[in-house]
Design a protein around this motif. Structure first.
Motif, short mmCIF file in Angstrom:
data_model
loop_
_atom_site.label_atom_id
_atom_site.label_comp_id
_atom_site.label_asym_id
_atom_site.label_seq_id
_atom_site.Cartn_x
_atom_site.Cartn_y
_atom_site.Cartn_z
N ASP A 13 -47.78 -40.47 -129.47
CA ASP A 13 -47.21 -40.97 -130.73
C ASP A 13 -48.25 -41.74 -131.53
OD1 ASP A 13 -44.77 -40.14 -131.20
OD2 ASP A 13 -43.69 -41.93 -130.50
N PHE A 14 -48.90 -42.65 -130.81
CA PHE A 14 -49.90 -43.52 -131.42
C PHE A 14 -51.04 -42.69 -132.00
CE2 PHE A 14 -53.79 -46.06 -131.00
CZ PHE A 14 -53.43 -47.19 -131.72
N ILE A 17 -49.95 -40.69 -135.26
CA ILE A 17 -49.77 -41.49 -136.48
C ILE A 17 -51.09 -42.07 -136.94
CG2 ILE A 17 -48.51 -43.41 -137.51
CD1 ILE A 17 -46.68 -43.09 -134.90
N MET A 18 -51.86 -42.61 -135.96
CA MET A 18 -53.14 -43.24 -136.31
C MET A 18 -54.06 -42.22 -136.98
SD MET A 18 -53.79 -46.43 -135.88
CE MET A 18 -55.33 -46.95 -135.21
N GLU A 20 -53.29 -39.51 -138.52
CA GLU A 20 -52.79 -39.17 -139.86
C GLU A 20 -53.14 -40.26 -140.87
OE1 GLU A 20 -48.68 -38.02 -139.93
OE2 GLU A 20 -48.67 -37.86 -142.11
N ARG A 21 -52.91 -41.51 -140.44
CA ARG A 21 -53.17 -42.64 -141.36
C ARG A 21 -54.66 -42.79 -141.65
NH1 ARG A 21 -50.53 -48.08 -140.12
NH2 ARG A 21 -50.89 -48.32 -142.34
N ALA A 24 -55.71 -40.18 -143.95
CA ALA A 24 -55.26 -40.52 -145.30
C ALA A 24 -56.25 -41.46 -145.99
CB ALA A 24 -53.88 -41.15 -145.24
N LEU A 107 -54.49 -51.71 -139.60
CA LEU A 107 -55.31 -50.51 -139.87
C LEU A 107 -56.45 -50.82 -140.84
CD1 LEU A 107 -55.56 -47.57 -139.07
CD2 LEU A 107 -54.23 -46.97 -141.07
N ILE B 258 -46.77 -49.10 -131.89
CA ILE B 258 -46.24 -47.83 -132.40
C ILE B 258 -45.35 -48.09 -133.61
CG2 ILE B 258 -44.75 -45.86 -131.84
CD1 ILE B 258 -45.90 -46.07 -128.98
N GLN B 261 -47.64 -48.83 -136.46
CA GLN B 261 -48.30 -47.66 -137.05
C GLN B 261 -47.32 -46.74 -137.80
OE1 GLN B 261 -51.29 -47.78 -137.44
NE2 GLN B 261 -51.85 -49.31 -135.90
N LYS B 262 -46.12 -46.58 -137.19
CA LYS B 262 -45.14 -45.68 -137.84
C LYS B 262 -44.70 -46.27 -139.18
CE LYS B 262 -43.66 -42.83 -134.13
NZ LYS B 262 -42.64 -42.10 -133.44
N LEU B 265 -47.35 -45.76 -141.56
CA LEU B 265 -47.37 -44.38 -142.05
C LEU B 265 -46.33 -44.19 -143.17
CD1 LEU B 265 -48.48 -41.52 -141.73
CD2 LEU B 265 -46.75 -41.10 -139.99
N ASP B 268 -47.80 -45.62 -146.12
CA ASP B 268 -48.85 -44.71 -146.61
C ASP B 268 -48.23 -43.54 -147.38
OD1 ASP B 268 -50.71 -46.27 -145.48
OD2 ASP B 268 -51.31 -44.87 -143.89
N LEU B 272 -49.64 -43.64 -150.85
CA LEU B 272 -50.79 -42.76 -151.04
C LEU B 272 -50.39 -41.41 -151.61
CD1 LEU B 272 -52.77 -43.54 -147.76
CD2 LEU B 272 -53.15 -44.48 -150.03
#
Lengths: 142, 499
Positions: A13-14, A17-18, A20-21, A24, A107, B258, B261-262, B265, B268, B272
């Motif tokens: 999961d981590f 997402i990481m 993807e971010r 981005a 991040l 998690i 980060q979610k 996202l 984002d 973005l």
């Protein structure tokens, strides 16, 4: 030019997402869900920085750090940890970690560290190249 | 007047704890000590006094009786001699009137003659005029001589000495108040009795004082032993809680990341990629989640910090190793800022022991402050000297912007900071101060604006005791402490508001 990062964590999961971010934010991201896989990837690819979890099943962060540093000394490694004690941080720094960030990581802070790591790596590579050139010149001169 | 409760020793109300750590009933012990010692010390004294009392009484009584009989016998002999030629009764009366007209008779010297029927020949103070029949029982005076206890008609106890006059049926009787004889021996004895009572009182007080002192000492050492045991139990329990908290915090941090980060996202995606028509509430909601995650992160971090603080242990520490450990952490930062770190050779300090993590924390706080104060370029010096007085002096100096003299007294106060970035919580120096005090040391500061600051730490070579086992760190100024104890919601809210 964008930073090329290898993201190592056992939490899928981590990783998803990481990556993807981070993508981005303009970074090129590859992922590995274990230290062994990361080591295997390092043999065929080159990265500006590795972002790695400190605590993983199998090979733990410190061992992975040692192995990576043996394989690629110029590689910048940023460790992520649930809790950073002074002893743990010092041990990681002594082995050659560039930085250590506590979870939950910000991040933006991580992105800044990666940028800094890339600069460090470039300086290090430049210095290595200079040393090599000096060495060659000395040999020719000698 | 001293209130009685102030005289009561501490152990008096100490519960009987035979079932737990101690098998002592201190009140009973005290009573036993007092009883046994008092019996041993006072018995000979009381017995000797009683023996002396009885002997003196007997001696004085015998002496008085002998004296009374001797004088009676003398008078009887004179009367007997005078009556040899005359009829006894009339002769005796005549003789009495002639020879003893001025007899000093009184309540204590009632001298008279009586015949064997109890009739008086001469007047008596107690029994009336002559020739009257007395209520005296003549049978009491049947012997040749003697002393008997009788009672006067008015009830006064009397001592009657008598002797029969030879050759006649007459008896010479002398009456004396029995009390007078008792006064002879009792009064001086009573005075001595007061002295005896005072001595007994003094001895009893001394015994009680001594017993109180001894039992108090036992009580004190017993209490210290129990407290130490409790302390150890408490510290062990806290250490277990600390380990548990540390494990829980570690495990929480991963799912928390998690969520972090979610949610990141989601933000984002909304910012973005500019979604066509996102609900206006989505972005603030996601930001709220992120804020909550940050708060959770702070709590777990604090939990871990406290868990670490709960297990302080004094161990031999190599000062040089600690300094190099701290410098390893600061090296990168210092290099980026072009700051030189100067550490003169650290002397070997034999027997130096303290809580290692506390020492690292102290160095880290001071060095980080110094680096921040210098900004770009400067020199950080950490010099260690081993004093002969059993103390180690550490000087942490920088060439930074210095501290204005009006701010100097406030720098160790909690939440005092001049930093504007989000890391400057204002607790660093306060915690440093608390840790140094717990190690039995002291910290002073000298500073000149635009020239630099020097912190001078004095630490004992041997730390007196580990840091507070209950996880409490005492901060300077006010009554404030940082504690691992649970805090209520209001306090927590206040702390978040300040941090």
């Amino acid at each position: 030019m964008s930073e090329k990062v290898l993201l190592v964590d056992d939490e899928k999961d981590f990783l998803d997402i990481m990556s993807e971010r981070m993508q981005a934010r303009g970074m090129t991201v590859k992922t590995a869900d274990s230290a062994d896989k990361a080591l295997a990837m390092l043999e065929s690819e080159s990265f500006d920085a590795i972002v790695m979890d400190f605590k993983m099943p199998g090979m733990d962060g410190i061992q992975a750090l040692k192995n990576i540093k043996n394989q690629k000394p110029e590689l910048q490694i940023i460790l992520l940890t649930g809790y950073a004690t002074v002893e743990k941080t010092v041990e990681a720094m002594k082995i050659g970690a560039t930085d250590l960030l506590e979870k939950p990581a910000d991040l933006e802070a991580l992105a800044a560290k990666i940028k800094q790591a890339k600069t460090e790596k470039m300086l290090l590579v430049e210095k290595q190249n200079e040393d090599k050139i000096k060495d060659i010149l000395q040999r020719i001169g000698g | 007047m001293i209130p009685l409760h102030r005289l009561k020793p501490d152990f008096w109300d100490f519960p009987d704890i035979s079932g737990s750590h101690s098998g002592l009933n201190l009140k009973r012990k005290w009573k036993m000590i007092v009883l046994v010692t008092a019996t041993l010390a006072l018995s000979p004294l009381v017995i000797m006094t009683l023996v002396d009392f009885s002997l003196t009484r007997r001696t004085i009584e015998t002496e008085a009786n002998t004296g009374m009989l001797t004088s009676l016998n003398t008078i009887a002999a004179v009367i007997s001699a005078s009556l040899e030629e005359k009829p006894p009764v009339t002769g005796a009366k005549t003789l009495w009137e002639k020879a003893f007209p001025h007899l000093d008779t009184g309540m204590n010297n009632d001298l008279f003659l009586m015949d064997n029927t109890g009739r008086l020949l001469t007047p008596s103070v107690y029994y009336g005029a002559s020739d009257s029949k007395t209520s005296l029982d003549a049978g009491l005076f049947s012997g040749a001589e003697g002393i008997v206890n009788i009672q006067a008609p008015d009830g006064t106890p009397l001592l009657a000495g008598y002797t029969s006059i030879t050759g006649t049926a007459l008896t010479l009787v002398k009456l004396q108040q029995a009390d007078r004889l008792r006064d002879l021996w009792l009064k001086p004895r009573l005075q001595l009795l007061w002295f005896l009572c005072a001595s007994i009182g003094f001895i009893l007080l001394s015994i009680m004082g001594m017993a109180t002192f001894l039992v108090s000492r036992i009580h004190k050492s017993e209490r210290m032993r129990i407290e130490a045991l409790h302390h150890e139990e408490h510290a062990n329990r806290l250490a277990s809680i600390g380990r548990l908290a540390s494990g829980v915090a570690h495990e929480i941090n991963n799912p928390l990341d998690i969520i972090n980060q979610k949610t990141g996202l989601i933000i984002d995606l909304l910012t973005l990629e500019k979604q066509a028509r996102p609900d206006q509430r989505l972005l603030p909601l996601a930001e709220d989640v992120l804020e909550a995650v940050k708060r959770c992160g702070t709590i777990t971090r604090q939990l871990l910090d406290f868990a670490r603080h709960m297990e302080p242990c004094v161990e031999p520490v190599d000062m040089e190793e600690v300094i190099s450990q701290v410098l390893a952490l600061l090296e990168t930062d210092a290099r980026h800022r072009d700051i030189t770190i100067n550490v003169p050779p650290v002397p070997k300090i034999p027997g130096f022991a303290c809580d290692r993590s506390s020492l690292v924390q102290i160095f880290l706080n001071l060095a980080e402050n110094a680096i921040t104060a210098m900004g770009k370029t400067g020199t950080l010096t950490i010099a260690v000297t081993h004093e002969k007085t059993g103390f180690v002096t550490i000087r942490v100096s920088d060439t930074g912007k210095g501290i204005p003299s009006e701010d100097l007294p406030k720098i160790f106060e909690p939440f005092y900071t001049t930093r504007t970035d989000r890391w400057g919580g204002g607790l660093g120096l306060a915690i440093t101060y608390g840790l140094i005090r717990e190690m039995g040391g002291d910290i002073r500061v000298k500073s000149a604006v635009d020239k630099g600051t020097r912190f001078i730490l004095t630490l004992p070579v041997k730390a007196p005791r580990p840091a507070a086992p209950d996880g409490t760190l005492h901060l300077p100024g006010s009554e404030m402490t940082m504690s691992a104890k649970p805090v209520d919601d209001d306090t927590r809210r206040d702390l978040y508001a300040k941090s």
